[in-house]
Design an enzyme around this catalytic site. Structure first.
Site, mmCIF file in Angstrom:
data_model
loop_
_atom_site.group_PDB
_atom_site.id
_atom_site.type_symbol
_atom_site.label_atom_id
_atom_site.label_comp_id
_atom_site.label_asym_id
_atom_site.label_seq_id
_atom_site.Cartn_x
_atom_site.Cartn_y
_atom_site.Cartn_z
ATOM 1 N N ASP A 445 0.827 -1.205 0.000
ATOM 2 C CA ASP A 445 0.000 0.000 0.000
ATOM 3 C C ASP A 445 0.866 1.262 0.000
ATOM 4 O OD1 ASP A 445 -2.410 1.370 -0.044
ATOM 5 O OD2 ASP A 445 -3.266 0.223 1.613
ATOM 6 N N ASP A 511 -10.421 1.645 -3.525
ATOM 7 C CA ASP A 511 -10.853 1.333 -2.163
ATOM 8 C C ASP A 511 -12.370 1.240 -2.056
ATOM 9 O OD1 ASP A 511 -8.414 1.011 -0.953
ATOM 10 O OD2 ASP A 511 -8.285 3.060 -0.173
#
Length: 707
Positions: A445, A511
């Protein structure tokens, strides 16, 4: 130098004609549809017709624009090379010194002896018909030279009068926007230190009204994961280019004597319709040696199931449920390392938290592996929380300018991997974890944009070196741990580019697991990437990013067209929900050989409240289409929808695919009574009659050739 031949490169119905006759840099005489094998006289005729006609107030010599456009050659637009030697040598004028061709790859060397600069260009036409080019600039003089920018450009014809690019935001990536390609420059600059949620994956120039299936289109992609520029520019002569390159911060391109700056690869794709432009990228990616060769395992990611509540028994139960529904990979997300109870602390302290895991991760890893699942782990190596042992011990490792820290985002700063000691620390920590545990996969990430991205130790900008260090870090970890797969996640889909995809195995599309949002996100992300490289998950019934509630059938039908996964607390789901999900997982496994190798197709025309997309096998023998009702129709029914991309001469049987779970609202139609049989031409031009659907629902159509 003396006359050098005009070179013609041909592949996949594309021709690239390069004028390497000198004395200046190569120019493109043609980039587009295949011209066949041209004679020498035809090539010379193309050169005579190149450039722009002067109006009596221009240059006396008609010069086509080089791949690195030069101010010294009369290009008044954005220059290819911007730089200087403490104010001197501000305008380069390169002369060819050598040209070498091997197959469809051309290497060009050029020099400006007055400015003390050497330039090497590499220009290729790939087997899939992509043009790609890069440049290496070397300072051949005895004093430093500063590169402010080095951009490559490809010409587009006067017929390309419309531009399409993409924009977006966190949980809303990849939305299209169109406008006229008028005189002047359309510039898409990104200074976020990563590719960016608002970045355009591709910048398209095409004939008016071009769509997925028609219109001539020329597109460019800048393959760089840091600051970058993509642009389109038309001069008053009508001559137009599209191009791109790295966007250097001040001083990042300072070259010492014999120092070299290398640009990213710039990719160009020509096609009739967006789908053909897209297919060239898909074919190129699938032909790479490092493209995933095994079937993409169905993933269960723990984030939207448990968030930071990492209880071993709860995670074991989640793994049990994952195995029950047919998942093949279990990924432990954020919260497993020291001090990480929420997102305020712990980043940088990459040690398993002894308070949560007194026996390390072994009990969970062993349980997951015992169920026959692969184990994956979330990391964010490029970041550090101020509240961490690492930041307290090494505050100078934070990416920052001068004696000030940038504002935090997500309660974190960037960790400067351009500092060798910081790089070595992260490499040792990740290598240690990967060596101790049987980890098949890292979800990598990168959850903030960089502000004031500088090197505190040198006082200089640091994004260029940070980007290169990330590449080296991933490459080294993969070298040490063969078979390791890595996902590029960056606040969802904020790091999607072909440079990060050279070393990672998929991207996280967004997301947002809201299936309605995902329809647009996936539709346009797939312009660059094939489905198997895009993570698409079934989220919980109520999306935590939008608050929408959607049926399992819609969520699963949306996730079906990608690297399928689950991000939902299925351990607490009802038995009926788990049984239906199990059916969708089985369906995906049955279909993924088609979905992950076939051609992605999208319909242009039709009701604005319906999206039609699908995947057609390379041999045209079968296909799967999704007819998505995105909102309530104005009329009582949407009527016919077209199914593009099939062999126009073959006859196909079209049937509604039986899917798990309860049927959504629909009225009877011909396929409900059996099937429709039409040839590919009729299916693309007339289509099939569709029933009424609820908003936010999808019908899957199975298409099989019968003649």
């Amino acid at each position: 130098m003396s006359n050098i031949e005009i070179l013609q490169l041909r592949a996949a119905a594309v021709s690239l004609v390069l004028d390497c006759s000198g004395p200046g840099l190569p120019s493109v005489l043609h980039w587009g549809t295949d011209l066949g094998e041209l004679t020498e006289s035809a090539l010379l005729e193309l050169r005579r017709g190149a450039g722009a006609v002067q109006d009596g107030n221009g240059l006396d010599e008609n010069r086509p624009i080089a791949i690195v456009p030069e101010y010294s050659a009369g290009w008044f637009g954005i220059p290819g090379l911007s730089g200087h030697r403490d104010g001197h040598d501000f305008s380069a004028s390169f002369r060819l010194t050598s040209v070498a061709q091997t197959g469809n790859t051309v290497q060009v060397d050029a020099a400006d002896t007055e400015a003390g600069l050497d330039l090497k260009l590499t220009i290729e036409l790939t087997d899939s018909g992509l043009v790609r080019a890069k440049a290496d600039l070397t300072n051949a003089a005895a004093t430093p030279y500063t590169v402010d920018g080095l951009l490559l450009a490809l010409p587009v014809p006067t017929e390309a009068t419309e531009l399409l690019d993409l924009t977006g935001r966190h949980i809303g990536e990849r939305h299209p926007q169109r406008h006229a390609f008028t005189q002047g420059a359309h510039i898409r600059d990104n200074r976020r230190g990563r590719t960016g949620a608002d970045a355009t994956l591709l910048l398209f120039a095409g004939t008016p009204g071009f769509g997925f299936r028609d219109g001539e289109i020329w597109a460019v992609h800048t393959a760089w994961s840091g600051n970058h520029r993509s642009y389109a520019e038309r001069g008053m002569s009508g001559y137009a280019v599209i191009g791109g390159g790295e966007l250097l911060l001040p001083g990042e391109g300072r070259l010492q004597p014999q120092g070299t700056y290398s640009t990213p690869w710039i990719y160009g794709s020509y096609g009739v319709g967006l789908d053909q432009v897209s297919h060239r990228f898909h074919d190129y990616l699938r032909a790479r040696a490092n493209h995933p060769k095994t079937e993409r395992p169905v993933v269960l990611n723990t984030w939207e199931a448990v968030y930071f509540d990492l209880d071993l028994d709860k995670l074991k139960a989640l793994a049990d449920a994952a195995a029950e529904v047919g998942a093949e990979r279990f990924v432990l997300d954020d919260g497993w390392f020291r001090g990480r109870r929420d997102d305020h602390a712990g980043l940088g302290d990459w040690y398993v938290d002894e308070g949560i895991w007194p026996k390390g991760l072994h009990p969970l890893v062993d349980h997951v592996k015992g169920l026959g699942l692969q184990f994956g782990l979330w990391v964010e190596p490029e970041m550090v929380n101020p509240d961490s042992d690492l930041a307290r011990e090494h505050p100078d490792w934070i990416l920052a300018a001068g004696d000030r820290l940038p504002p935090t985002a997500r309660h974190q700063h960037g960790l400067n991997l351009g500092i060798p000691a910081a790089y070595d620390y992260i490499l040792e920590r990740l290598d240690s974890i990967l060596s101790e545990y049987d980890i098949a996969y890292l979800k990598w990430d990168h959850n903030r944009d960089f502000v004031d991205g500088g090197n505190q130790l040198t006082g200089t900008a640091g994004i260029h070196e940070q980007t290169l260090a990330v590449y080296r870090l991933i490459d080294e970890l993969k070298r040490r741990h063969p078979g390791l797969e890595i996902e590029s996640c960056s606040s969802g889909g904020a790091r999607v580019d072909l440079a990060i995809l050279e070393r990672t195995d998929r991207i996280w599309g967004s997301d947002s697991n809201d299936a309605l949002e995902r329809q647009t996100i996936q539709r346009y992300t797939q312009l660059l990437l094939p489905p198997e490289l895009i993570g698409c998950h079934v989220g919980p019934p109520r999306a935590h990013t939008t608050g929408r509630t959607q049926t399992l059938s819609f969520r699963a039908a949306t996730a079906l067209f990608g690297h399928f996964g689950i991000e939902w607390d299925i351990a607490s789901a009802s038995p009926e929900e788990r049984e239906e999900l199990k059916g969708w997982v089985a369906l995906h496994k049955k279909l993924r050989p088609l979905l992950h190798t076939g051609r992605v197709v999208r319909a242009d025309r039709g009701p604005e409240d319906v999206l039609v997309h699908g995947v057609v096998a390379q041999d045209g023998a079968r296909g799967l289409f999704s007819v998505v009702q995105v909102k309530q129709s104005v009329t009582s029914a949407v009527g016919r929808v077209r199914l593009p991309g099939l062999d126009p001469q073959r006859t196909y049987r079209v049937s509604k695919l039986a899917t798990p779970g309860p049927e959504s609202r629909s009225t009877a139609w011909s396929v409900d009574r059996g099937s429709v049989e039409l040839n590919g031409a009729a299916l693309a031009s007339v289509g099939v009659l569709m029933p009424v659907q609820w908003p936010e629902s999808a019908i899957l159509l199975e298409v099989t050739a019968i003649g």
